[in-house]
Write a protein that holds these residues in place. Structure first.
Motif, mmCIF file in Angstrom:
data_model
loop_
_atom_site.group_PDB
_atom_site.id
_atom_site.type_symbol
_atom_site.label_atom_id
_atom_site.label_comp_id
_atom_site.label_asym_id
_atom_site.label_seq_id
_atom_site.Cartn_x
_atom_site.Cartn_y
_atom_site.Cartn_z
ATOM 1 N N CYS A 70 0.793 -1.052 0.057
ATOM 2 C CA CYS A 70 0.140 0.009 0.055
ATOM 3 C C CYS A 70 0.789 1.242 0.148
ATOM 4 O O CYS A 70 0.444 2.253 -0.541
ATOM 5 C CB CYS A 70 -1.029 0.062 1.132
ATOM 6 S SG CYS A 70 -0.613 -1.251 2.318
ATOM 7 N N GLY B 210 6.605 -0.423 1.121
ATOM 8 C CA GLY B 210 5.536 -1.656 1.289
ATOM 9 C C GLY B 210 5.875 -3.063 2.018
ATOM 10 O O GLY B 210 7.280 -3.185 1.926
ATOM 11 N N THR B 211 5.041 -3.617 2.660
ATOM 12 C CA THR B 211 5.510 -5.063 3.258
ATOM 13 C C THR B 211 6.394 -5.752 2.471
ATOM 14 O O THR B 211 6.062 -6.166 1.416
ATOM 15 C CB THR B 211 3.860 -5.624 3.591
ATOM 16 O OG1 THR B 211 3.349 -4.725 3.819
ATOM 17 C CG2 THR B 211 4.136 -6.471 4.676
ATOM 18 N N GLY C 26 7.822 3.432 5.397
ATOM 19 C CA GLY C 26 6.622 2.888 6.115
ATOM 20 C C GLY C 26 7.126 1.921 7.409
ATOM 21 O O GLY C 26 8.171 1.293 7.134
ATOM 22 N N VAL C 27 6.004 1.586 8.226
ATOM 23 C CA VAL C 27 6.514 0.702 9.478
ATOM 24 C C VAL C 27 6.716 -0.513 9.061
ATOM 25 O O VAL C 27 7.572 -1.273 9.600
ATOM 26 C CB VAL C 27 5.695 0.924 10.690
ATOM 27 C CG1 VAL C 27 5.952 2.451 11.219
ATOM 28 C CG2 VAL C 27 4.168 1.073 10.134
ATOM 29 N N GLY D 290 5.629 5.744 9.556
ATOM 30 C CA GLY D 290 4.237 6.292 9.041
ATOM 31 C C GLY D 290 3.620 5.027 8.235
ATOM 32 O O GLY D 290 4.243 3.939 7.936
#
Ligand code: SF4
Lengths: 159, 154
Positions: free
Chosen positions: B34, B71-72, B98-99, B129
């Motif tokens: 995402c 993203g992941t 991203g986290v 974030g």
């Protein structure tokens, strides 16, 4: 011979509606193929397959959708031995959905010709969406130069 | 840099090269989940990171020197991320966006996610974030430029 709409070939255990007015039909797993043949004749298509682990049994849910009437039905079956009949003879689309349910939930679809893992590597141990899956036993994936993936429990042998 | 009286600037070759590479970062599209949507928004006309000297996104690792891991990173994707990183020419930089990419994020208890992409490739700048706003990513890129030029915020 069975005619379309002939309800004597399969038995509906119960019928209900959820809060979004979606029809839920519970049937026996042995009636599944006949039920789906009937509904395919009525113009329904397979939208997706999901599964729920109820600890003592597995529930497999088929979401079918009618493009003409825009009706959406959830068909639920339950199984205690992880085995359910495959719908690949009716819909080609069921092939990957069933492989996903096999991969993550461990549902065995009898009659599926190519029931392999689809999202996890072939060497992965266990089915991670099962309640009995042990999350503490972390598995790590690595890839050799040929592009083949290997799974190991050792943190240093993969990511 | 020193300013002379004759309108001449003197500098070292290293400084000139750093200045050049900091102001023409070519990011690689490494959108894995995402966060990639926000990465696209950062690059699009509205927020346009080209204003900050980061050119258009390239689809080939051989043409880029900045990998924004957005993203992941799943365990299956990690060997591929590593391989793409190794295909990039030097000097190369990595931004973890991203986290999820920083330490697992919402999937920290999951079975399929790498707990931090810094286990796979060396990371220069972390942008936290879920997802980080495009402004945050722009700030991350400016921070990276300062890092390349050996400047600090303090
Ligand atoms: S940090 Fe949030 S937005 Fe970014 S990839 Fe993870 S879940 Fe998606």
């Amino acid at each position: 011979m069975k005619r379309t709409g002939d309800s004597t070939m399969y038995k509906i255990i119960s019928e209900s509606e959820d809060k979004n007015k979606i029809k839920i039909i519970n049937i026996d797993k042995n009636d599944l193929v006949e039920f789906m043949e009937d509904y395919k004749g009525k113009g329904y298509y397979l939208s997706s397959i999901t599964g729920v682990d109820m600890k003592d049994h597995l529930e497999v849910i088929y979401h079918i959708h009618n493009y003409d009437t825009h009706e959406y039905i959830e068909v639920k079956i339950s199984t205690t031995d992880d085995k359910v009949p495959s719908l690949t003879k009716l819909w080609k689309a069921a092939e990957w959905d069933e492989r996903e349910q096999y991969d993550l939930m461990g549902v065995i679809f009898e009659g599926h010709e190519n029931l392999r893992r689809i999202v996890l590597p072939d060497e992965w141990v266990g089915h991670p969406l099962r309640k009995s899956y042990d999350l503490k036993k972390v598995q790590y994936i690595s890839m050799d130069p040929e592009g083949k993936e290997h799974v190991s429990y050792n943190e240093n042998e993969g990511w | 840099m020193k300013n002379g009286d004759l309108g001449i600037k003197t500098t070292t070759i290293e400084k000139a090269l750093e200045w050049g590479s900091a102001n023409s970062l070519w990011p690689l599209t490494m959108g894995l989940a995402c966060c990639a949507i926000e990465m696209m928004a950062t690059q699009a006309a509205d927020l346009d990171i080209a204003r900050f000297g980061s050119e258009i996104f390239r689809n080939s690792p051989r043409q880029s020197d900045l990998m924004i891991v957005a993203g992941t990173t799943t365990k299956r994707m990690a060997p591929r991320v590593k391989r793409v990183y190794e295909e990039m020419p030097y000097p190369k930089y990595v931004i973890a966006m991203g986290v999820c990419v920083i330490q697992g994020g919402p999937y920290v208890d999951g079975y399929s996610v790498v707990m931090g992409v810094d286990k796979v490739v060396p990371v220069d700048v972390y942008v936290p974030g879920c997802p980080p706003s495009p402004q945050a990513l722009t700030y991350g890129i400016i921070t990276l430029q300062k890092k390349i030029k050996h400047e600090t915020d303090r």
